[in-house]
Every structure is written in structure tokens, then in C-alpha cells.
Design a protein around this motif. Sequence first.
Motif, PDB file in Angstrom:
ATOM      1  N   SER A 179      19.135  -4.053  -9.924  1.00 13.85           N
ATOM      2  CA  SER A 179      17.984  -3.516  -9.484  1.00 13.85           C
ATOM      3  C   SER A 179      17.934  -1.900  -9.825  1.00 13.85           C
ATOM      4  O   SER A 179      16.837  -1.537 -10.062  1.00 13.85           O
ATOM      5  CB  SER A 179      17.355  -3.984  -8.131  1.00 13.85           C
ATOM      6  OG  SER A 179      17.270  -5.358  -7.947  1.00 13.85           O
ATOM      7  N   GLY A 180      19.210  -1.291  -9.441  1.00 11.33           N
ATOM      8  CA  GLY A 180      19.104   0.100  -9.388  1.00 11.33           C
ATOM      9  C   GLY A 180      19.175   0.394 -10.984  1.00 11.33           C
ATOM     10  O   GLY A 180      18.819   1.647 -11.277  1.00 11.33           O
ATOM     11  N   GLN A 181      19.440  -0.343 -11.870  1.00 14.23           N
ATOM     12  CA  GLN A 181      19.372  -0.112 -13.385  1.00 14.23           C
ATOM     13  C   GLN A 181      17.921  -0.245 -13.971  1.00 14.23           C
ATOM     14  O   GLN A 181      17.769   0.196 -15.072  1.00 14.23           O
ATOM     15  CB  GLN A 181      20.399  -0.846 -14.171  1.00 14.23           C
ATOM     16  CG  GLN A 181      21.992  -1.050 -13.658  1.00 14.23           C
ATOM     17  CD  GLN A 181      22.448   0.367 -13.480  1.00 14.23           C
ATOM     18  OE1 GLN A 181      22.301   1.241 -14.573  1.00 14.23           O
ATOM     19  NE2 GLN A 181      22.936   0.936 -12.566  1.00 14.23           N
ATOM     20  N   LEU A 182      17.045  -0.572 -13.165  1.00 13.44           N
ATOM     21  CA  LEU A 182      15.625  -0.661 -13.646  1.00 13.44           C
ATOM     22  C   LEU A 182      14.890   0.478 -14.011  1.00 13.44           C
ATOM     23  O   LEU A 182      15.101   1.464 -13.322  1.00 13.44           O
ATOM     24  CB  LEU A 182      14.674  -1.516 -12.772  1.00 13.44           C
ATOM     25  CG  LEU A 182      15.106  -3.050 -12.455  1.00 13.44           C
ATOM     26  CD1 LEU A 182      14.172  -3.636 -11.209  1.00 13.44           C
ATOM     27  CD2 LEU A 182      14.959  -4.035 -13.678  1.00 13.44           C
ATOM     28  N   LYS A 183      14.405   0.607 -15.140  1.00 10.25           N
ATOM     29  CA  LYS A 183      13.782   1.744 -15.577  1.00 10.25           C
ATOM     30  C   LYS A 183      12.389   1.658 -16.356  1.00 10.25           C
ATOM     31  O   LYS A 183      12.006   0.765 -17.005  1.00 10.25           O
ATOM     32  CB  LYS A 183      14.518   2.553 -17.020  1.00 10.25           C
ATOM     33  CG  LYS A 183      15.952   3.153 -16.603  1.00 10.25           C
ATOM     34  CD  LYS A 183      16.387   3.537 -17.776  1.00 10.25           C
ATOM     35  CE  LYS A 183      17.916   4.188 -17.351  1.00 10.25           C
ATOM     36  NZ  LYS A 183      18.933   3.276 -16.863  1.00 10.25           N
ATOM     37  N   TYR A 184      11.283   2.069 -15.596  1.00 12.74           N
ATOM     38  CA  TYR A 184       9.948   1.871 -15.807  1.00 12.74           C
ATOM     39  C   TYR A 184       9.183   3.023 -15.208  1.00 12.74           C
ATOM     40  O   TYR A 184       9.650   3.795 -14.416  1.00 12.74           O
ATOM     41  CB  TYR A 184       9.521   0.641 -15.063  1.00 12.74           C
ATOM     42  CG  TYR A 184       9.287   0.754 -13.611  1.00 12.74           C
ATOM     43  CD1 TYR A 184       7.766   0.759 -13.206  1.00 12.74           C
ATOM     44  CD2 TYR A 184      10.234   0.651 -12.718  1.00 12.74           C
ATOM     45  CE1 TYR A 184       7.748   0.661 -11.853  1.00 12.74           C
ATOM     46  CE2 TYR A 184      10.046   0.558 -11.389  1.00 12.74           C
ATOM     47  CZ  TYR A 184       8.937   0.647 -11.090  1.00 12.74           C
ATOM     48  OH  TYR A 184       8.506   0.822  -9.589  1.00 12.74           O
ATOM     49  N   SER A 185       7.931   3.183 -15.281  1.00 12.75           N
ATOM     50  CA  SER A 185       6.827   4.124 -14.956  1.00 12.75           C
ATOM     51  C   SER A 185       6.012   3.618 -14.127  1.00 12.75           C
ATOM     52  O   SER A 185       5.188   2.948 -14.568  1.00 12.75           O
ATOM     53  CB  SER A 185       6.533   5.141 -16.181  1.00 12.75           C
ATOM     54  OG  SER A 185       5.473   6.028 -15.634  1.00 12.75           O
ATOM     55  N   GLN A 186       5.978   4.052 -12.714  1.00  9.39           N
ATOM     56  CA  GLN A 186       4.875   3.182 -12.041  1.00  9.39           C
ATOM     57  C   GLN A 186       3.637   4.041 -12.097  1.00  9.39           C
ATOM     58  O   GLN A 186       3.521   5.342 -12.124  1.00  9.39           O
ATOM     59  CB  GLN A 186       5.370   3.650 -10.438  1.00  9.39           C
ATOM     60  CG  GLN A 186       4.184   2.926  -9.485  1.00  9.39           C
ATOM     61  CD  GLN A 186       4.794   2.994  -8.179  1.00  9.39           C
ATOM     62  OE1 GLN A 186       5.878   3.509  -7.785  1.00  9.39           O
ATOM     63  NE2 GLN A 186       3.870   2.947  -7.156  1.00  9.39           N
ATOM     64  N   THR A 222       9.776  -9.339  -2.423  1.00  5.66           N
ATOM     65  CA  THR A 222       8.988 -10.140  -3.546  1.00  5.66           C
ATOM     66  C   THR A 222       7.654  -9.815  -4.028  1.00  5.66           C
ATOM     67  O   THR A 222       7.318  -9.646  -5.266  1.00  5.66           O
ATOM     68  CB  THR A 222       8.868 -11.515  -3.022  1.00  5.66           C
ATOM     69  OG1 THR A 222       8.074 -11.408  -1.796  1.00  5.66           O
ATOM     70  CG2 THR A 222       9.969 -12.164  -2.332  1.00  5.66           C
ATOM     71  N   SER A 223       6.811  -9.041  -3.076  1.00  7.75           N
ATOM     72  CA  SER A 223       5.706  -8.551  -3.880  1.00  7.75           C
ATOM     73  C   SER A 223       5.763  -7.389  -4.599  1.00  7.75           C
ATOM     74  O   SER A 223       5.218  -7.094  -5.863  1.00  7.75           O
ATOM     75  CB  SER A 223       4.563  -8.001  -2.305  1.00  7.75           C
ATOM     76  OG  SER A 223       5.258  -7.390  -1.549  1.00  7.75           O
ATOM     77  N   VAL A 224       6.737  -6.343  -4.193  1.00  7.65           N
ATOM     78  CA  VAL A 224       7.178  -4.977  -5.159  1.00  7.65           C
ATOM     79  C   VAL A 224       7.626  -5.702  -6.487  1.00  7.65           C
ATOM     80  O   VAL A 224       7.453  -5.028  -7.304  1.00  7.65           O
ATOM     81  CB  VAL A 224       7.945  -4.204  -4.025  1.00  7.65           C
ATOM     82  CG1 VAL A 224       8.357  -3.199  -4.847  1.00  7.65           C
ATOM     83  CG2 VAL A 224       7.143  -3.956  -3.002  1.00  7.65           C
ATOM     84  N   PHE A 270       0.870  -1.141  -0.016  1.00 11.58           N
ATOM     85  CA  PHE A 270      -0.021  -0.082   0.096  1.00 11.58           C
ATOM     86  C   PHE A 270       0.865   1.290  -0.017  1.00 11.58           C
ATOM     87  O   PHE A 270       0.663   2.218  -0.620  1.00 11.58           O
ATOM     88  CB  PHE A 270      -1.045   0.023   1.164  1.00 11.58           C
ATOM     89  CG  PHE A 270      -1.606   1.272   1.312  1.00 11.58           C
ATOM     90  CD1 PHE A 270      -2.787   1.508   0.723  1.00 11.58           C
ATOM     91  CD2 PHE A 270      -1.326   2.210   2.481  1.00 11.58           C
ATOM     92  CE1 PHE A 270      -3.472   2.753   1.016  1.00 11.58           C
ATOM     93  CE2 PHE A 270      -1.808   3.289   2.510  1.00 11.58           C
ATOM     94  CZ  PHE A 270      -2.942   3.632   1.720  1.00 11.58           C
ATOM     95  N   VAL A 271       1.843   1.096   0.886  1.00 15.41           N
ATOM     96  CA  VAL A 271       2.739   2.276   0.835  1.00 15.41           C
ATOM     97  C   VAL A 271       3.393   2.678  -0.459  1.00 15.41           C
ATOM     98  O   VAL A 271       3.425   3.698  -0.836  1.00 15.41           O
ATOM     99  CB  VAL A 271       3.803   2.193   2.083  1.00 15.41           C
ATOM    100  CG1 VAL A 271       4.967   3.231   2.008  1.00 15.41           C
ATOM    101  CG2 VAL A 271       3.284   2.039   3.356  1.00 15.41           C
ATOM    102  N   ALA A 272       3.797   1.429  -1.100  1.00 15.63           N
ATOM    103  CA  ALA A 272       4.649   1.642  -2.560  1.00 15.63           C
ATOM    104  C   ALA A 272       3.467   2.327  -3.330  1.00 15.63           C
ATOM    105  O   ALA A 272       4.048   2.883  -4.319  1.00 15.63           O
ATOM    106  CB  ALA A 272       4.980   0.197  -2.940  1.00 15.63           C
ATOM    107  N   LEU A 292       6.431   4.494  -4.489  1.00 13.75           N
ATOM    108  CA  LEU A 292       7.880   4.349  -3.910  1.00 13.75           C
ATOM    109  C   LEU A 292       8.325   2.714  -4.276  1.00 13.75           C
ATOM    110  O   LEU A 292       9.030   2.364  -3.666  1.00 13.75           O
ATOM    111  CB  LEU A 292       8.010   4.444  -2.526  1.00 13.75           C
ATOM    112  CG  LEU A 292       7.504   5.963  -2.096  1.00 13.75           C
ATOM    113  CD1 LEU A 292       7.344   6.190  -0.400  1.00 13.75           C
ATOM    114  CD2 LEU A 292       8.802   6.859  -2.341  1.00 13.75           C
ATOM    115  N   GLN A 293       7.683   2.342  -5.339  1.00 16.65           N
ATOM    116  CA  GLN A 293       7.895   0.861  -5.499  1.00 16.65           C
ATOM    117  C   GLN A 293       9.582   0.601  -5.664  1.00 16.65           C
ATOM    118  O   GLN A 293      10.373  -0.249  -4.827  1.00 16.65           O
ATOM    119  CB  GLN A 293       7.434   0.541  -6.917  1.00 16.65           C
ATOM    120  CG  GLN A 293       5.851   0.255  -6.878  1.00 16.65           C
ATOM    121  CD  GLN A 293       5.375  -0.377  -7.899  1.00 16.65           C
ATOM    122  OE1 GLN A 293       5.983  -0.235  -9.113  1.00 16.65           O
ATOM    123  NE2 GLN A 293       4.121  -0.803  -8.000  1.00 16.65           N
TER     124      GLN A 293
END
Length: 534
Positions: A290-297, A220-222, A18-20, A25-26
Motif C-alpha cells: 500500500s505504501g507504494q501506491l501513487k495517485y492524486s486525490q 475498506t471504504s478508503v 469525511f476526514v479523508a 488524507l486517504q
Amino acid sequence: MYSVLPILRMVSKPLFGFVADRFRLQKTLFLVFQTIVMMCFFFIQFIPEIPKTTHISLDCDALTYIKKCNGGPVDDNMFGKLKAEGAITCQTVCVVDNAQFMGEMCAQWRTPQFCDPVIHLDPNTSLDVNFQSFLLMEHSVQVKNCLFFRVNKVVFDDSTEHTPYCSNLTSIPCTVHCSSMLVNDIIADAALGSSMLALPQFWALLVVLSVSMIAIASVTSVGDAICFSILGDKRNRYGYQRMWGAVGWGLMAIIAGLLVDAVSGLQVEKNYSPIFYMSAIFLLFDMLASGQLKYSQPAPSGSIVHDVKKLLIEPRIIVLLVWCVCVGLSSGFIRQFLFWHLEDLSSEVDQRWMKTLEGLLVGVQCFGGELPFFFLSGYILKKLGHVHAMSLVLLGYGIRFLLYASLSNPWWFLPVEMLQGITYGIFYSTMVSYASVVAPRGAETTVQGLVTAVHEGVGMSLGNLLGGVLYESYGGGQAFFIYSIMSIAIFFVHVFAQIYLKSPNLKVTENDYTAHYAAPKDAISIGQEMEEIH
């Protein structure tokens, strides 16, 4: 401990999900919690070992026995394992503090060093006597709460052998450390008894595991929500992504098992230090990737709590959650007690290679089970649909448990682990893909956290607790047989429930999203349909 930890997962997954979602903040939480996992896992090795008392008495008579009484009787299965240990040695240190026993050692054991008259005349004299005891485990006896291990001979530091015989029953207190890990565990664990909860080491481990469990649950969920966001309308390719987790899991388990056995050598207790450094190194690589991931939440479409609440009144969603609980009962039992059962079945030869076998077991689970089924999960779900896939998972557990109950050689468990593809690969793909399909826009992490929290926090917690009770009461074989009957019964209940709820499509519309429950032919194509609705 493993009944409490899944409850923390149950609470933390939807909470941090929920916070994410609410604060978008994912990726931040994904990286933060990976850091916490790395630190917790690495520092487990610095928790001090629990002090193990191995106090016994040496009862010397016409036959001499090492006697252990505090801790309660062992079950028939464990006692059979003890007797099958054959001949073992125990380093023994006894406190000889009475003239009678010194006289017996002098006259009957024929050890001249205990014939000194000065020793016998001084009532305050006590000696620490160090020798090797050779035990014949097939002659072991259990009387109520006491275990008696037959001592065949003793060898002193000067390499002289003696037959431990006494003309009158005499007892002295001793401590022992044996060449059999099983005997050491029986003696030491019995000494701890009910004082376990008073030990600071127990609570230190519980705190570290609790923090790591919360972090793992959130990762895992995020992570699943991020994965589905990156995949977009290609949700059926989730299995292709997830199978690489199986590759890493299986490969590292095999390597870790080999390393632990290699580093431990002939030591009675295993040296686990290599796995702590391995986990730190690979989790660091994980964070860098993981720091290299690029996406739009995506932004939430409305009230997350309201949208999810409306989703939970769907009858088929309720069945989905109950199914997650039932699968959790089974997966929790396997995680905590399969290796324990293997070690109970193992011989002394198997024990030397036990960690290698356990690593190979995980390797077969991953490469022979999870990897191909994750790869084929999109195709399987498209052909079967979520409903039939759910039933297949329950039936797979029933067969798997029945095989566990039937086998007596631990090496034959390796081919059985191929069923991990059905019981975990198909299960996990079904659970997270359907959660992604029904999730309201912007609430993806919340819904992912909810379904996995129900599976782990309720199902696995109950599975760990029930499994512990059954294992303690009936032993591993009977416990797995009982679980087999339960799984098959739940399979039939699930089939009948789905027949009762059967309909081409069940829909509940609220605001700007539609929740679908897929018929077999529509299981995957709904993902693209949902994108069009959004």
C-alpha cells in the motif's frame, strides 16, 4: 457482541471517510488503519482463556449418571447431537467426602483401595478420586434443566475396570473433561450462565475487536475510494481489482484451516495460534504494498455534507440504501451462524476435519464464486444494470438459504458456496460501483463509507441479532428456512418497488455534479460520462 460491532462500522466509515475527503488524507489513513488492524488481530491470542467450570455430580444407583443441572435445558437439535456422539470417555476427578459412598465403592464397585477402615472411621476425611468414565451417550436423558449422561464403566489408574453400581442412591461432586468437544461445551458453557458479562476476558475481547472493526471499516471504504481514483474512467474494471482480494481470502482460509487441524492433532480444543502469525505477516506485506501506491486525490468540489445530503433525498438512492440493509440482514446471518450450523450437523469424524472443511468452504466461496463474478462484474452490470443486479442478489440469498435448510451432510455445503458469487461478488460490485458513480466530486470516500456503513452497521447488526434469536429458538435448519422465506419476499418487494420508480434516467442536479441512476444499458458507461461532467 456481533450486533454491536457493525454499529461501530456504521459510525466510523462515513466519519473517517469525511476526514479523508475533507483533509485529503486517504493514503495516510489507509496505512495507519492497516497498522492498527495488524496489531489488534495479533494480540487477540494473548487474551486469557475464559475460566470454564465443569462441575457435575456423579449420581450412583442401580444405574450411574453424570448429572449437570445449572445452565438450563438444551434444544431438541442439540440434544439429538449429544445422543449421536456414541461412546465417549471423560477424565473424572471426584471428591469423596462421605463414608456411605466410600462403602459403596468398596462393596459394589469392588475397589479394595477404598476398603481401609481408617478412612471410614474419620468423618473429616475426603479423597480426590481420579478415573476414566466411559459414557454411552445414546442413553442420555434430559429432565427439565438437568442433563444425565449414562456411565457404563470406570477405569482407574491401575487399568482395572469397574461397574459403577450402588445399592442406594449416592451423589458426589466431580469435575470432568471429555473426549467430545460438544459435551465439554455443553457442560462448560452452562456453568458460565449469566456471569459472562462480568468476565474481564469478555470486555478485553470486545475492546480489541471494536478497535479492529473501526480500523477495518475505514480501510475498506478508503481503499475502495483509492481504487476508483486510480482506475479513473475505467470504473468497470473494479471487479478485476477486487477479485484479487477474493484470491487472498480464499487461499489463506484453506491454508489456515489445514494448519489449525494439523497443529491441533487429536486435541479436543483447536489450536488457533498459526492464524495469528499468518495475519500479522500478510498484513505487513499489505502495508508495504500500500505504501507504494501513487495517485492524486481530487479536491472537494464544494460542501461535502451539503452535496451528500442532497443526494440522500433521491428516491432511488433511498431504495439503494434499503437494499443494502436487506442484504446486510442476510450476509450477517451467514457470517456468524453458517459455521455454527455446520458444526451442529457434523459427526465425530467430521469434527476432526471441521476447520479444514470450513477453510475449503471459504475457498469455494472465493475461487468458485467471488473470483469469476468479480472478473465478470463489469460485463454483468453492463448487461443487467444496477436495478436487475440488485434483484438477482436478493433471489440468490433466498435460494442459498433454502439449500442450507435442506442439507444434512456438512460436506454437501461446498457446492452451495458457488452462490457466493451472486450474493457477494455481484452485490459488492453493484454497491461500490454505483456509489462511485453518484458520489459528488471530492466526496467519494464519504459516499463509499455511507453505503457500506448502512449495509454493515444497520443490516448486518440486525441480521446478527435476529439470526441469534432465530437460531436459539428454532435451531439452524429452521432459522435458515425462515431467512429463505424472508429473502424471497424482499426480492418481490424490491422488484415491485423498482417497477413503481421506473424511469429512463432519474436526475437531481445541484451545483456542479449530476447524480444518475442507471437504466440497464447505461450501468457502466455512466462512469465515463461522469468524468466528462467533472
